[in-house]
Design an enzyme around this catalytic site. Structure first.
Site, PDB file in Angstrom:
ATOM      1  N   ASP A 233      53.161  68.407  42.832  1.00  0.00           N
ATOM      2  CA  ASP A 233      53.978  69.535  42.638  1.00  0.00           C
ATOM      3  C   ASP A 233      53.316  70.610  41.671  1.00  0.00           C
ATOM      4  O   ASP A 233      52.596  70.472  40.840  1.00  0.00           O
ATOM      5  CB  ASP A 233      55.408  68.885  41.987  1.00  0.00           C
ATOM      6  CG  ASP A 233      56.545  70.074  41.848  1.00  0.00           C
ATOM      7  OD1 ASP A 233      56.505  70.996  42.761  1.00  0.00           O
ATOM      8  OD2 ASP A 233      57.195  69.668  40.825  1.00  0.00           O
TER       9      ASP A 233
ATOM     10  N   GLY B 259      64.194  73.840  34.981  1.00  0.00           N
ATOM     11  CA  GLY B 259      64.601  73.307  33.550  1.00  0.00           C
ATOM     12  C   GLY B 259      66.168  73.518  33.446  1.00  0.00           C
ATOM     13  O   GLY B 259      66.587  73.181  34.708  1.00  0.00           O
TER      14      GLY B 259
HETATM   15 ZN   LIG Z   1      58.987  74.076  41.054  1.00  0.00          ZN
END
Ligand SMILES: [Zn+2]
Length: 282
Positions: A82, A179
């Site tokens: 990722d 987040g």
């Molecule tokens: Zn991402």
């Protein structure tokens, strides 16, 4: 079964109008939880690690863990990098055996993003490993990744980018952020449809923790084939551990409290696989 690549999984998802969930894993218990969820729902699944996770333990450690879990699993499992932050890290993951690689050049200008993406595509395709790239900036902060306020993906640029890089899937910026969200994110789904019209490869949604399930379903209807969940898995695991230790402060066996975190992650992952519609697709 052995690890598979994202190539066939995402093309099947695209053809049949669902998405495959991609879940960030940080430890053995999270790997076990994700695989258990996938098996229970008969769902294909992608597990992935960010650069900061790889800084913590290295691609070999996570690869060995996920490959061992995949080998015993009854469903297809992908090991994905990722937000690969450099050509070197992408190659480290590739050499470790990762079956899908993301190179994130979205912080560079357009031509530089094309150049670094193309270099990773050329290297990975030599080993039949598909590559995900990102164009536009997904906002927010996910461990070391700071996307700032974001800049949405421009459809015509996306078409040119895909054409010139030969990339296999594309992460788009349509208003999600990494987040924890402060409010409910507003997604530019019309932009997603416009990108879908000019780009034929599978599209990827990042920063999905905290996005309402209905909004995710709408994005899948409009062409998203891979949905990334990271922050909420960390929260689920940590909450499980914290709750257990608060009630049992004298316990010192990690197996006891990690098992509770593992169960919380499994429940969360199953709920998101149902949102993605990947259940029964394995
Ligand atoms: Zn991402």
């Amino acid at each position: 079964m052995a690890l598979v690549t994202t190539k066939e999984l995402l093309l099947d998802a695209q053809k049949n109008g669902y998405a495959v969930g991609a879940f960030n894993v940080e430890n053995m218990e999270m790997v076990q939880a994700v695989v258990a969820a996938a098996e229970e729902l008969k769902s294909p699944v992608i597990m992935q690690t960010t650069p900061s996770t790889l800084k913590y333990a290295g691609p070999d450690m996570y690869y060995a863990n996920v490959a061992a879990a995949a080998k015993k699993a009854s469903v297809p499992v992908v090991m994905h990098l990722d937000h690969g932050s450099s050509f070197e890290l992408a190659m480290q993951a590739f050499r470790a055996g990762y079956t899908s690689i993301m190179i994130d050049g979205s912080h560079s200008v357009f031509e530089e993003n094309i150049a670094i993406t193309k270099s990773v595509v050329d290297a990975c395709h030599a080993g039949q490993v598909p590559v995900e790239a990102e164009l536009g900036k997904v906002g927010g902060k996910e461990d070391d990744l700071d996307g700032g306020n974001g800049g949405y993906t421009v459809p015509s640029e996306a078409a040119e980018f895909v054409e010139r890089t030969g990339v296999d899937s594309l992460a788009v910026a349509i208003g999600t952020a990494h987040g924890v969200y402060k409010g409910i994110p507003k997604l530019d789904v019309d932009r997603l449809s416009q990108i879908r019209e000019v780009v034929s490869i599978p599209l990827v949604l990042h920063g999905t923790s905290g996005v309402p399930d209905d909004a995710v379903r709408e994005c899948i209807r409009r062409g998203i084939c891979k949905v990334n969940y990271a922050t909420d898995l960390r929260i689920a695991f940590s909450n499980g551990v914290k709750e257990y230790l608060a009630e049992n402060p004298d316990v010192f066996d990690p197996k006891k409290y990690c098992a509770v975190g593992r169960e919380k992650v499994k429940e969360y992952v199953m709920s998101k696989m149902l949102v993605c519609g990947s259940n029964g697709r394995a």
